[in-house]
Write an enzyme that holds these catalytic residues in place. Structure first.
Site, PDB file in Angstrom:
ATOM      1  N   TYR A 149      33.287 -10.434  43.337  1.00 41.23           N
ATOM      2  CA  TYR A 149      31.912 -10.353  42.848  1.00 41.23           C
ATOM      3  C   TYR A 149      31.883 -10.013  41.357  1.00 41.23           C
ATOM      4  O   TYR A 149      31.178 -10.667  40.570  1.00 41.23           O
ATOM      5  CB  TYR A 149      31.147  -9.305  43.651  1.00 41.23           C
ATOM      6  CG  TYR A 149      29.667  -9.253  43.341  1.00 41.23           C
ATOM      7  CD1 TYR A 149      28.789 -10.198  43.878  1.00 41.23           C
ATOM      8  CD2 TYR A 149      29.136  -8.264  42.525  1.00 41.23           C
ATOM      9  CE1 TYR A 149      27.430 -10.151  43.606  1.00 41.23           C
ATOM     10  CE2 TYR A 149      27.779  -8.203  42.251  1.00 41.23           C
ATOM     11  CZ  TYR A 149      26.935  -9.155  42.791  1.00 41.23           C
ATOM     12  OH  TYR A 149      25.594  -9.106  42.504  1.00 41.23           O
ATOM     13  N   LYS A 153      30.558 -12.632  38.419  1.00 38.98           N
ATOM     14  CA  LYS A 153      29.418 -12.247  37.578  1.00 38.98           C
ATOM     15  C   LYS A 153      29.824 -12.180  36.105  1.00 38.98           C
ATOM     16  O   LYS A 153      29.022 -12.493  35.216  1.00 38.98           O
ATOM     17  CB  LYS A 153      28.835 -10.913  38.045  1.00 38.98           C
ATOM     18  CG  LYS A 153      28.085 -10.988  39.368  1.00 38.98           C
ATOM     19  CD  LYS A 153      26.871 -11.908  39.291  1.00 38.98           C
ATOM     20  CE  LYS A 153      26.022 -11.824  40.539  1.00 38.98           C
ATOM     21  NZ  LYS A 153      24.822 -12.709  40.489  1.00 38.98           N
TER      22      LYS A 153
END
Length: 244
Positions: A149, A153
């Site tokens: 994640y 991002k």
């Protein structure tokens, strides 16, 4: 503050729940016509019930071909909010191929594809436009069990800058918002444990998590002409987390 968004047409991905749903509601209240994209038909049905006039599109953005079919003939769009995302949290040594593929496909590749479709339409029409990507504070801080994640991002933040660089000459602005934990139903479920929450809250100078409205207000500002000289930015909505 008047944002001057009335009469424009927006597309919002991940529109069925959380930040995306609230963004659609706020845009409709501001007089914007909205195309709402979600992979869950029931969420779209209830959203249309709340906001008559919303144009629902049910598609799984992880499917490139289906996304192309669903969005290629949707008509002119002036504003785009790339909000759809998945969060599959695993420790680094436990990261799976499935988690990598799903996170990349939805959190990054779909942003590229949807933005290409929308930006090409803007350029063909010769009109300015605005794109906001919903990123995260996790793009700039390492968090346990967030290897995929955080990495995706971080890639989204750089993609935002690249889009701003290359689309700027076409009068298309591109920015990102980078929230901390947001008190959506999912956020409340994941951070309701006081011991777990305290570890994060102790790192936030304001001592609280973000409400959905905090993020939506930032998105609307970046969509509006009030931010007309801002592009390529990553705007923290984090209570000061990234300052520590």
């Amino acid at each position: 503050m008047e944002l001057g968004l009335a009469g424009r047409r927006a597309l919002v991905t991940g529109a069925g729940k959380g930040i995306g749903r609230s963004t659609v509601q706020a845009l409709c209240a501001a007089g914007v016509r909205v195309v709402a994209v979600s992979r869950t038909q029931a969420d779209l049905d209830s959203l249309v019930g709340e906001c008559p006039g919303v144009e629902p599109v049910c598609v799984d953005l992880a499917d490139w071909e289906a996304t192309e079919r669903a969005l290629s003939s949707m008509g002119p769009v002036d504003l785009l909010v790339n909000n759809a995302a998945v969060a599959q949290l695993e420790p680094f040594l436990g990261v799976t191929k499935e988690a990598c593929d799903m996170s990349f496909n939805v959190n990054l590749r779909a942003v590229i594809q949807v933005s290409q479709i929308v930006a090409r339409g803007m350029i063909a029409r010769g009109v300015p436009g605005t794109i906001v990507n919903v990123s995260s504070q996790a793009s700039q801080r390492a968090l346990a069990n967030h290897s995929v994640y955080c990495s995706i991002k971080a890639a989204l933040d750089m993609l935002t800058k690249m889009m701003a660089l290359e689309l700027g000459p076409h009068k298309i602005r591109v920015n990102a918002v980078n929230p901390t934990v947001v008190m959506t139903p999912m956020g409340k479920a994941n951070w309701s444990n006081p011991d777990k929450a305290k570890v994060m809250l102790d790192r936030i100078p304001l001592g609280k998590f973000a409400e959905v409205e905090d993020v939506v207000d930032a998105i609307l500002f970046l969509l509006s002409n009030r931010s007309g000289m801002i592009t390529g930015s990553t705007l923290p909505v984090d209570g000061g987390f990234l300052a520590t």
